[in-house]
Motif scaffolding. Structure first.
Motif, PDB file in Angstrom:
ATOM      1  N   VAL A   1      -0.294   3.230   1.283  1.00 33.61           N
ATOM      2  CA  VAL A   1       0.266   2.474   0.169  1.00 33.61           C
ATOM      3  C   VAL A   1      -0.841   1.938  -0.726  1.00 33.61           C
ATOM      4  N   CYS A   2      -0.488   1.767  -1.980  1.00 31.74           N
ATOM      5  CA  CYS A   2      -1.385   1.152  -2.953  1.00 31.74           C
ATOM      6  C   CYS A   2      -0.559   0.135  -3.720  1.00 31.74           C
ATOM      7  N   PHE A   3      -1.000  -1.121  -3.693  1.00 33.06           N
ATOM      8  CA  PHE A   3      -0.302  -2.208  -4.363  1.00 33.06           C
ATOM      9  C   PHE A   3      -1.052  -2.503  -5.654  1.00 33.06           C
ATOM     10  N   LYS A   4      -0.407  -2.243  -6.784  1.00 32.97           N
ATOM     11  CA  LYS A   4      -1.050  -2.471  -8.087  1.00 32.97           C
ATOM     12  C   LYS A   4      -0.228  -3.442  -8.911  1.00 32.97           C
TER      13      LYS A   4
ATOM     14  N   ASN B   1      -0.687  -8.307 -18.811  1.00 29.68           N
ATOM     15  CA  ASN B   1      -1.245  -8.221 -20.164  1.00 29.68           C
ATOM     16  C   ASN B   1      -1.929  -6.873 -20.422  1.00 29.68           C
ATOM     17  N   GLY B   2      -1.277  -5.800 -19.972  1.00 29.24           N
ATOM     18  CA  GLY B   2      -1.792  -4.462 -20.245  1.00 29.24           C
ATOM     19  C   GLY B   2      -2.885  -3.945 -19.320  1.00 29.24           C
ATOM     20  N   ARG B   3      -3.378  -4.775 -18.401  1.00 31.09           N
ATOM     21  CA  ARG B   3      -4.429  -4.326 -17.481  1.00 31.09           C
ATOM     22  C   ARG B   3      -3.869  -4.058 -16.094  1.00 31.09           C
ATOM     23  N   SER B   4      -4.274  -2.918 -15.500  1.00 32.60           N
ATOM     24  CA  SER B   4      -3.829  -2.582 -14.146  1.00 32.60           C
ATOM     25  C   SER B   4      -4.923  -2.939 -13.146  1.00 32.60           C
ATOM     26  N   VAL B   5      -4.526  -3.580 -12.067  1.00 40.18           N
ATOM     27  CA  VAL B   5      -5.471  -3.987 -11.032  1.00 40.18           C
ATOM     28  C   VAL B   5      -4.911  -3.607  -9.667  1.00 40.18           C
ATOM     29  N   ILE B   6      -5.761  -3.052  -8.800  1.00 37.51           N
ATOM     30  CA  ILE B   6      -5.331  -2.746  -7.431  1.00 37.51           C
ATOM     31  C   ILE B   6      -5.453  -4.028  -6.604  1.00 37.51           C
ATOM     32  N   LYS B   7      -4.347  -4.413  -5.981  1.00 35.10           N
ATOM     33  CA  LYS B   7      -4.315  -5.615  -5.148  1.00 35.10           C
ATOM     34  C   LYS B   7      -4.498  -5.289  -3.675  1.00 35.10           C
ATOM     35  N   GLY B   8      -4.514  -3.994  -3.360  1.00 39.16           N
ATOM     36  CA  GLY B   8      -4.728  -3.615  -1.967  1.00 39.16           C
ATOM     37  C   GLY B   8      -4.265  -2.206  -1.679  1.00 39.16           C
ATOM     38  N   THR B   9      -4.917  -1.578  -0.690  1.00 38.99           N
ATOM     39  CA  THR B   9      -4.483  -0.269  -0.208  1.00 38.99           C
ATOM     40  C   THR B   9      -4.516  -0.347   1.311  1.00 38.99           C
ATOM     41  N   ARG B  10      -3.597   0.344   1.955  1.00 40.52           N
ATOM     42  CA  ARG B  10      -3.556   0.298   3.409  1.00 40.52           C
ATOM     43  C   ARG B  10      -2.697   1.428   3.973  1.00 40.52           C
TER      44      ARG B  10
ATOM     45  N   ASP C   1       5.255  -4.675   9.350  1.00 38.93           N
ATOM     46  CA  ASP C   1       3.880  -5.007   8.949  1.00 38.93           C
ATOM     47  C   ASP C   1       3.701  -4.819   7.448  1.00 38.93           C
ATOM     48  N   PHE C   2       4.245  -3.721   6.933  1.00 37.64           N
ATOM     49  CA  PHE C   2       4.172  -3.392   5.505  1.00 37.64           C
ATOM     50  C   PHE C   2       4.857  -4.479   4.677  1.00 37.64           C
ATOM     51  N   ASN C   3       6.025  -4.910   5.129  1.00 36.58           N
ATOM     52  CA  ASN C   3       6.790  -5.942   4.427  1.00 36.58           C
ATOM     53  C   ASN C   3       5.987  -7.238   4.326  1.00 36.58           C
ATOM     54  N   LEU C   4       5.343  -7.616   5.433  1.00 33.74           N
ATOM     55  CA  LEU C   4       4.530  -8.827   5.480  1.00 33.74           C
ATOM     56  C   LEU C   4       3.321  -8.689   4.551  1.00 33.74           C
ATOM     57  N   TRP C   5       2.664  -7.542   4.621  1.00 33.86           N
ATOM     58  CA  TRP C   5       1.486  -7.243   3.786  1.00 33.86           C
ATOM     59  C   TRP C   5       1.844  -7.369   2.304  1.00 33.86           C
ATOM     60  N   CYS C   6       3.002  -6.813   1.931  1.00 34.08           N
ATOM     61  CA  CYS C   6       3.449  -6.877   0.527  1.00 34.08           C
ATOM     62  C   CYS C   6       3.774  -8.305   0.111  1.00 34.08           C
ATOM     63  N   SER C   7       4.411  -9.047   1.016  1.00 43.20           N
ATOM     64  CA  SER C   7       4.822 -10.405   0.658  1.00 43.20           C
ATOM     65  C   SER C   7       3.618 -11.295   0.343  1.00 43.20           C
ATOM     66  N   LYS C   8       2.463 -10.979   0.933  1.00 38.53           N
ATOM     67  CA  LYS C   8       1.249 -11.759   0.661  1.00 38.53           C
ATOM     68  C   LYS C   8       0.679 -11.460  -0.728  1.00 38.53           C
ATOM     69  N   ARG C   9       1.020 -10.312  -1.286  1.00 32.57           N
ATOM     70  CA  ARG C   9       0.492  -9.898  -2.592  1.00 32.57           C
ATOM     71  C   ARG C   9       1.479 -10.111  -3.726  1.00 32.57           C
ATOM     72  N   ARG C  10       2.705 -10.306  -3.360  1.00 30.25           N
ATOM     73  CA  ARG C  10       3.786 -10.432  -4.329  1.00 30.25           C
ATOM     74  C   ARG C  10       3.708 -11.753  -5.087  1.00 30.25           C
ATOM     75  N   LYS C  11       3.925 -11.661  -6.396  1.00 29.92           N
ATOM     76  CA  LYS C  11       3.974 -12.865  -7.227  1.00 29.92           C
ATOM     77  C   LYS C  11       5.435 -13.132  -7.567  1.00 29.92           C
TER      78      LYS C  11
END
Length: 156
Positions: free
Chosen positions: A20-23, A27-36, A47-57
């Motif tokens: 997975v890649c969490f991006k 404001n028009g800029r793409s940033v990778i927040k994590g890959t796993r 585990d994936f659900n928990l990992w995503c919840s930590k990155r989710r805004k």
């Protein structure tokens, strides 16, 4: 949803595992927040659900995009759908053409996950959300797969 803040999880799935890649785009800029990489089983999904919840805004719109790879994507798609997530399942052909349009030649699971996350960021407004097929459809499809397998075994 607010178009200025979007988060996308690209999922490249295989039989045993999924990358997975969490991006996110702000404001028009793409940033990778994590890959796993996670195991393609119920513990991996948790585990994936928990990992995503930590990155989710809270203020962003989050989409999950994956490729329709055989039957491997189905369990995760059902899992995410049961969590009321926005799930999009794309045809491998579509992903391939998207990569071509960006002139990406590398083909690894990690690169694919990043590419699929980009599809979520770039095309989320035009993607068709995934809904589980009806129970009847699943039963018929599973029977067809079973028959096909029996025919293969018989001719072997």
């Amino acid at each position: 949803f607010m178009n200025d803040y979007l988060q996308s999880v690209g999922i490249d799935i295989a039989k045993e595992k999924f990358d997975v890649c969490f991006k996110e785009r702000k404001n028009g800029r793409s940033v990778i927040k994590g890959t796993r990489t996670f195991k393609n089983d119920s513990k991996g999904f948790t585990d994936f659900n928990l990992w995503c919840s930590k990155r989710r805004k809270e203020t962003s719109h989050l989409v999950f995009v994956m490729e329709a790879t055989g039957v491997y994507y189905e369990e995760l798609a059902y899992f995410l759908h049961s969590q009321n997530e926005a799930v999009y399942v794309e045809l491998p052909q579509k992903v391939k053409y998207f990569a071509k349009s960006l002139n990406i030649k590398t083909k690894t699971d990690k690169v694919d996950a990043k590419l699929i996350a980009d599809i979520g960021l770039e095309r989320s407004s035009s993607l068709k959300s995934w809904n589980p097929p009806s129970e009847q459809f699943k039963a018929i499809r599973d029977l067809c797969r079973e028959i096909s397998q029996l025919k293969k075994n018989k001719s072997a």
